[in-house]
Design a protein around this motif. Structure first.
Motif, PDB file in Angstrom:
ATOM      1  N   ALA A 178       0.769  -1.127   0.025  1.00 35.79           N
ATOM      2  CA  ALA A 178      -0.045   0.024  -0.002  1.00 35.79           C
ATOM      3  C   ALA A 178       0.650   1.329  -0.067  1.00 35.79           C
ATOM      4  CB  ALA A 178      -0.894  -0.017   1.023  1.00 35.79           C
ATOM      5  N   GLY A 179       0.201   2.295  -0.424  1.00 33.49           N
ATOM      6  CA  GLY A 179       0.968   3.780  -0.371  1.00 33.49           C
ATOM      7  C   GLY A 179       0.311   4.556   0.670  1.00 33.49           C
ATOM      8  N   SER A 180       0.946   5.081   1.484  1.00 37.64           N
ATOM      9  CA  SER A 180      -0.047   5.812   2.729  1.00 37.64           C
ATOM     10  C   SER A 180      -0.712   6.918   2.002  1.00 37.64           C
ATOM     11  CB  SER A 180       1.138   6.440   3.803  1.00 37.64           C
ATOM     12  OG  SER A 180       1.798   7.478   3.096  1.00 37.64           O
ATOM     13  N   GLU A 181      -0.450   7.634   0.917  1.00 37.24           N
ATOM     14  CA  GLU A 181      -1.026   8.676   0.060  1.00 37.24           C
ATOM     15  C   GLU A 181      -1.977   8.539  -0.991  1.00 37.24           C
ATOM     16  OE1 GLU A 181       0.964  12.375  -0.616  1.00 37.24           O
ATOM     17  OE2 GLU A 181       1.943  12.190   1.288  1.00 37.24           O
ATOM     18  N   ASP A 182      -2.204   7.019  -0.998  1.00 36.01           N
ATOM     19  CA  ASP A 182      -3.097   6.494  -2.249  1.00 36.01           C
ATOM     20  C   ASP A 182      -4.601   6.674  -1.809  1.00 36.01           C
ATOM     21  OD1 ASP A 182      -4.259   5.189  -4.110  1.00 36.01           O
ATOM     22  OD2 ASP A 182      -3.393   3.065  -3.824  1.00 36.01           O
ATOM     23  N   SER A 183      -5.149   7.464  -2.424  1.00 36.70           N
ATOM     24  CA  SER A 183      -6.555   7.594  -2.273  1.00 36.70           C
ATOM     25  C   SER A 183      -7.469   7.019  -3.220  1.00 36.70           C
ATOM     26  CB  SER A 183      -6.903   9.230  -2.875  1.00 36.70           C
ATOM     27  OG  SER A 183      -6.636   9.582  -4.025  1.00 36.70           O
ATOM     28  N   ALA A 184      -6.875   6.101  -4.387  1.00 40.99           N
ATOM     29  CA  ALA A 184      -7.711   5.266  -4.991  1.00 40.99           C
ATOM     30  C   ALA A 184      -7.681   3.913  -4.344  1.00 40.99           C
ATOM     31  CB  ALA A 184      -7.118   5.083  -6.598  1.00 40.99           C
ATOM     32  N   THR A 185      -6.729   3.453  -3.866  1.00 39.34           N
ATOM     33  CA  THR A 185      -6.769   2.179  -3.145  1.00 39.34           C
ATOM     34  C   THR A 185      -6.049   2.475  -1.625  1.00 39.34           C
ATOM     35  OG1 THR A 185      -5.088   1.272  -4.380  1.00 39.34           O
ATOM     36  CG2 THR A 185      -7.258   0.470  -4.864  1.00 39.34           C
ATOM     37  N   PRO A 186      -6.908   3.146  -0.635  1.00 40.79           N
ATOM     38  CA  PRO A 186      -6.203   3.692   0.481  1.00 40.79           C
ATOM     39  C   PRO A 186      -5.656   2.179   1.114  1.00 40.79           C
ATOM     40  CG  PRO A 186      -8.193   4.416   0.240  1.00 40.79           C
ATOM     41  CD  PRO A 186      -8.165   3.302  -0.668  1.00 40.79           C
ATOM     42  N   PRO A 187      -4.608   2.573   2.209  1.00 40.63           N
ATOM     43  CA  PRO A 187      -4.225   1.464   3.005  1.00 40.63           C
ATOM     44  C   PRO A 187      -5.228   0.467   3.483  1.00 40.63           C
ATOM     45  CG  PRO A 187      -2.887   3.512   3.426  1.00 40.63           C
ATOM     46  CD  PRO A 187      -4.127   3.763   2.575  1.00 40.63           C
ATOM     47  N   ALA A 188      -6.181   1.062   4.119  1.00 38.39           N
ATOM     48  CA  ALA A 188      -7.181   0.168   4.633  1.00 38.39           C
ATOM     49  C   ALA A 188      -7.991  -0.864   3.459  1.00 38.39           C
ATOM     50  CB  ALA A 188      -8.482   1.077   5.022  1.00 38.39           C
ATOM     51  N   THR A 189      -7.725  -0.618   2.375  1.00 37.53           N
ATOM     52  CA  THR A 189      -8.142  -1.609   1.429  1.00 37.53           C
ATOM     53  C   THR A 189      -7.619  -2.744   1.180  1.00 37.53           C
ATOM     54  OG1 THR A 189      -9.376   0.492   0.060  1.00 37.53           O
ATOM     55  CG2 THR A 189      -8.905  -1.780  -1.022  1.00 37.53           C
ATOM     56  N   LEU A 190      -5.922  -2.336   1.264  1.00 37.23           N
ATOM     57  CA  LEU A 190      -5.118  -3.310   1.442  1.00 37.23           C
ATOM     58  C   LEU A 190      -4.766  -4.299   2.710  1.00 37.23           C
ATOM     59  CD1 LEU A 190      -3.039  -3.721  -1.332  1.00 37.23           C
ATOM     60  CD2 LEU A 190      -4.104  -1.429  -1.156  1.00 37.23           C
ATOM     61  N   GLN A 191      -5.181  -3.440   3.705  1.00 40.87           N
ATOM     62  CA  GLN A 191      -4.984  -4.084   4.901  1.00 40.87           C
ATOM     63  C   GLN A 191      -6.466  -5.137   4.941  1.00 40.87           C
ATOM     64  OE1 GLN A 191      -5.526  -0.788   7.703  1.00 40.87           O
ATOM     65  NE2 GLN A 191      -3.140  -0.242   7.570  1.00 40.87           N
ATOM     66  N   ALA A 192      -7.413  -4.894   4.429  1.00 38.32           N
ATOM     67  CA  ALA A 192      -8.452  -5.820   4.434  1.00 38.32           C
ATOM     68  C   ALA A 192      -8.125  -6.905   3.467  1.00 38.32           C
ATOM     69  CB  ALA A 192      -9.985  -5.216   3.750  1.00 38.32           C
ATOM     70  N   LEU A 193      -7.504  -6.813   2.240  1.00 37.67           N
ATOM     71  CA  LEU A 193      -7.198  -7.798   1.330  1.00 37.67           C
ATOM     72  C   LEU A 193      -6.130  -8.754   2.167  1.00 37.67           C
ATOM     73  CD1 LEU A 193      -7.014  -9.011  -1.530  1.00 37.67           C
ATOM     74  CD2 LEU A 193      -5.336  -7.204  -2.029  1.00 37.67           C
ATOM     75  N   ALA A 194      -5.277  -8.282   2.800  1.00 37.46           N
ATOM     76  CA  ALA A 194      -4.055  -8.805   3.627  1.00 37.46           C
ATOM     77  C   ALA A 194      -4.774  -9.704   4.506  1.00 37.46           C
ATOM     78  CB  ALA A 194      -3.087  -8.153   4.227  1.00 37.46           C
ATOM     79  N   ARG A 195      -5.786  -9.402   5.365  1.00 38.23           N
ATOM     80  CA  ARG A 195      -6.571 -10.077   6.338  1.00 38.23           C
ATOM     81  C   ARG A 195      -7.260 -11.330   5.600  1.00 38.23           C
ATOM     82  NH1 ARG A 195      -7.701  -4.910   8.305  1.00 38.23           N
ATOM     83  NH2 ARG A 195      -9.738  -4.955   7.510  1.00 38.23           N
ATOM     84  N   THR A 196      -7.874 -11.047   4.311  1.00 37.46           N
ATOM     85  CA  THR A 196      -8.602 -12.024   4.015  1.00 37.46           C
ATOM     86  C   THR A 196      -7.659 -13.288   3.210  1.00 37.46           C
ATOM     87  OG1 THR A 196     -10.202 -10.298   3.252  1.00 37.46           O
ATOM     88  CG2 THR A 196     -10.332 -12.386   2.041  1.00 37.46           C
ATOM     89  N   ILE A 197      -6.531 -13.007   2.594  1.00 36.49           N
ATOM     90  CA  ILE A 197      -5.890 -13.834   1.904  1.00 36.49           C
ATOM     91  C   ILE A 197      -4.656 -14.721   3.060  1.00 36.49           C
ATOM     92  CG2 ILE A 197      -4.056 -14.515   0.193  1.00 36.49           C
ATOM     93  CD1 ILE A 197      -4.990 -11.984  -1.097  1.00 36.49           C
ATOM     94  N   PRO A 198      -5.230 -16.009   3.200  1.00 37.89           N
ATOM     95  CA  PRO A 198      -4.434 -16.651   4.247  1.00 37.89           C
ATOM     96  C   PRO A 198      -2.954 -16.496   4.167  1.00 37.89           C
ATOM     97  CG  PRO A 198      -6.055 -17.998   3.432  1.00 37.89           C
ATOM     98  CD  PRO A 198      -6.022 -16.732   2.196  1.00 37.89           C
ATOM     99  N   GLY A 199      -2.275 -15.967   5.275  1.00 39.80           N
ATOM    100  CA  GLY A 199      -0.932 -15.929   5.328  1.00 39.80           C
ATOM    101  C   GLY A 199      -0.394 -14.795   4.651  1.00 39.80           C
TER     102      GLY A 199
END
Length: 264
Positions: free
Chosen positions: A209-230
């Protein structure tokens, strides 16, 4: 550059064969409104004996439009390229819509995916309203109607201030993207949602994630990382939607470190 034909369509590619059988092969999938040149500076910083496949998504760069295509259709293009170059397995590096394509490939052809690097993407990107409004703006005013706002989404404020020439270069790339191709791929993004399926991805995964990414904010990547095992999550400070352009050395380092630790 090399051209591969699939279903009567040309896919423009650049391929570097791995130096030996033990070396990994990386397949890069680019973002909406760009072509495979966004990976130039990252590839230049990866080990020279690693295999590299890059390609222009249908309707972008030198790959003609495929018309109305779903994200799964685009993943089929990538699978066909792996077969065309006799790549048994690859680490798929996908940026934004390229990350959606990578998820689709990992779900439909898991035996071909040795690992995933999902940069500035998500299980779903944006809303129907966002994509429909953007398509209407393009139909009314052409690609110029969205260029300035897109530069603000793509790049951090610091990059835009420090690198006006580079900013102009990438703005030109976007402006020259065929409007119908941009809208078609934007529609595919609008209609894609892997929220209920990403948990079935089995490949080792790095989410960037990029901290200044407004298109796919960090929270979006965090949710993705939590969903994909490991899956592992990394956030780059003060960077926007295209870390491969803003900080290629840092991006290449994350990719290489992940591959050495989890794939090879």
């Amino acid at each position: 550059m090399q051209a591969v034909t699939r279903n009567g369509r040309i896919l423009n590619t650049a391929f570097r064969k791995a130096g030996d059988e033990a070396a990994p092969v990386l397949a890069f999938s680019n973002s909406l409104g760009t072509d495979f040149r966004i990976w130039d500076e990252v590839v230049a910083r990866l080990p020279a004996d690693w295999g590299v496949l890059r390609y222009d998504t249908a309707g972008h760069g030198l790959s003609p439009s495929g018309g109305a295509m779903s994200i799964d259709d685009h993943a089929g293009d990538l699978a066909a390229l792996l077969e065309a170059f006799d790549i048994d397995t690859a680490v798929v590096v996908g940026l934004s819509v390229g990350g959606l394509i990578a998820q689709s490939l990992a779900l439909s052809r898991p035996e071909r995916v040795a690992g995933l690097v999902l940069s500035n993407t998500g299980m779903k990107i944006g809303t129907s309203e966002i994509w429909n409004t953007r398509a209407d703006a393009i139909r009314a005013g052409g690609m110029e109607a969205i260029c300035d706002a897109t530069m603000e989404r793509w790049f951090s404020g610091g990059f835009r201030a420090r690198q006006p020439a580079e900013l102009a270069r990438w703005r030109t790339m976007l402006a020259h993207t065929p409007a119908d191709s941009y809208i078609a791929l934007g529609t595919a993004i609008r209609d894609a949602d892997y929220s209920s399926r990403a948990g079935s991805i089995s490949a080792p995964t790095l989410c960037i994630a990029g901290s200044e990414d407004s298109a796919t904010p960090p929270a979006t990547l965090q949710a993705l990382a939590r969903t994909i095992p490991g899956a592992r999550y990394e956030e780059i400070a003060d960077i926007g939607h295209l870390p491969c352009v803003e900080v290629p050395e840092r991006t290449a380092g994350l990719i290489a470190g992940f591959i050495r630790e989890h794939v090879t």
